[in-house]
Design an enzyme around this catalytic site. Structure first.
Site, mmCIF file in Angstrom:
data_model
loop_
_atom_site.group_PDB
_atom_site.id
_atom_site.type_symbol
_atom_site.label_atom_id
_atom_site.label_comp_id
_atom_site.label_asym_id
_atom_site.label_seq_id
_atom_site.Cartn_x
_atom_site.Cartn_y
_atom_site.Cartn_z
ATOM 1 N N VAL A 71 46.101 -28.253 -4.509
ATOM 2 C CA VAL A 71 45.400 -29.280 -3.739
ATOM 3 C C VAL A 71 44.202 -28.692 -3.002
ATOM 4 C CG1 VAL A 71 45.641 -31.023 -1.920
ATOM 5 C CG2 VAL A 71 47.473 -30.704 -3.583
ATOM 6 N N ALA A 127 41.522 -28.402 -5.556
ATOM 7 C CA ALA A 127 41.016 -29.743 -5.888
ATOM 8 C C ALA A 127 40.149 -30.307 -4.767
ATOM 9 C CB ALA A 127 42.184 -30.685 -6.179
ATOM 10 N N GLU A 128 40.603 -30.165 -3.526
ATOM 11 C CA GLU A 128 39.829 -30.709 -2.417
ATOM 12 C C GLU A 128 38.514 -29.956 -2.253
ATOM 13 O OE1 GLU A 128 40.161 -32.448 2.057
ATOM 14 O OE2 GLU A 128 41.975 -31.850 1.012
ATOM 15 N N THR A 129 38.536 -28.672 -2.471
ATOM 16 C CA THR A 129 37.303 -27.884 -2.403
ATOM 17 C C THR A 129 36.309 -28.368 -3.447
ATOM 18 O OG1 THR A 129 38.495 -25.959 -1.560
ATOM 19 C CG2 THR A 129 36.360 -25.545 -2.620
#
Length: 152
Positions: free
Chosen positions: A73, A76-78
């Site tokens: 996550v 992914a968020e980065t």
């Protein structure tokens, strides 16, 4: 007026994360952040159509030796946040408002590659699908992140 190039104040940090110098003024206002550094995330491709980065499994595992689900996550968020910022431009600020993840396969060694592609690129919202794969190209997880684009 001097002809000398003045490097971005965060150039060392940005270059270590794989961000080319031509994008430092666009993406470097806050740098990459300490979590990106701690996780070992390095960008390998940057465009509005696709944002790619790698992250080592080593140092990012849970107690059973598998890559931690939260590490998926974080990658992914980065990627989704940087991709939204890339789309929004230097005068805007982006903030994550939703993320979800489905884990398909575990990994205990090697390098994970995350690839973010846009699902929606609007004036106030940007949504990306981020797929994490192992070195053999097998899908490890799929995330979707939505960022709100705020005027500066």
């Amino acid at each position: 007026m001097s002809d000398k190039f003045t490097p971005h104040p965060r150039s060392t940090e940005l270059l270590a994360a794989g961000i080319p110098a031509e994008y430092h003024s666009l993406l470097g206002h806050h740098g990459v952040g300490t979590l990106v550094e701690k996780m070992g995330i390095v960008f390998t491709h940057m465009s509005v159509e696709k944002m790619v980065a790698t992250m080592p499994v080593d140092g990012n595992t849970q107690v059973t030796g598998l890559l931690h689900g939260g590490a998926h996550v974080v990658l992914a968020e980065t990627l989704g946040s940087f991709a939204a910022a890339f789309h929004a431009g230097p005068r805007a600020k982006v903030v994550g408002i939703e993320i979800n993840a489905t884990h398909h396969r575990g990994i205990s060694a090697g390098l994970v590659t995350g690839t973010a592609v846009p699902v929606h690129l609007g004036r106030t919202l940007a949504t990306h699908e981020v797929v994490m794969t192992n070195e053999a190209g097998q899908r490890l997880s799929t995330c979707r992140i939505t960022n709100m684009i705020l005027a500066s």
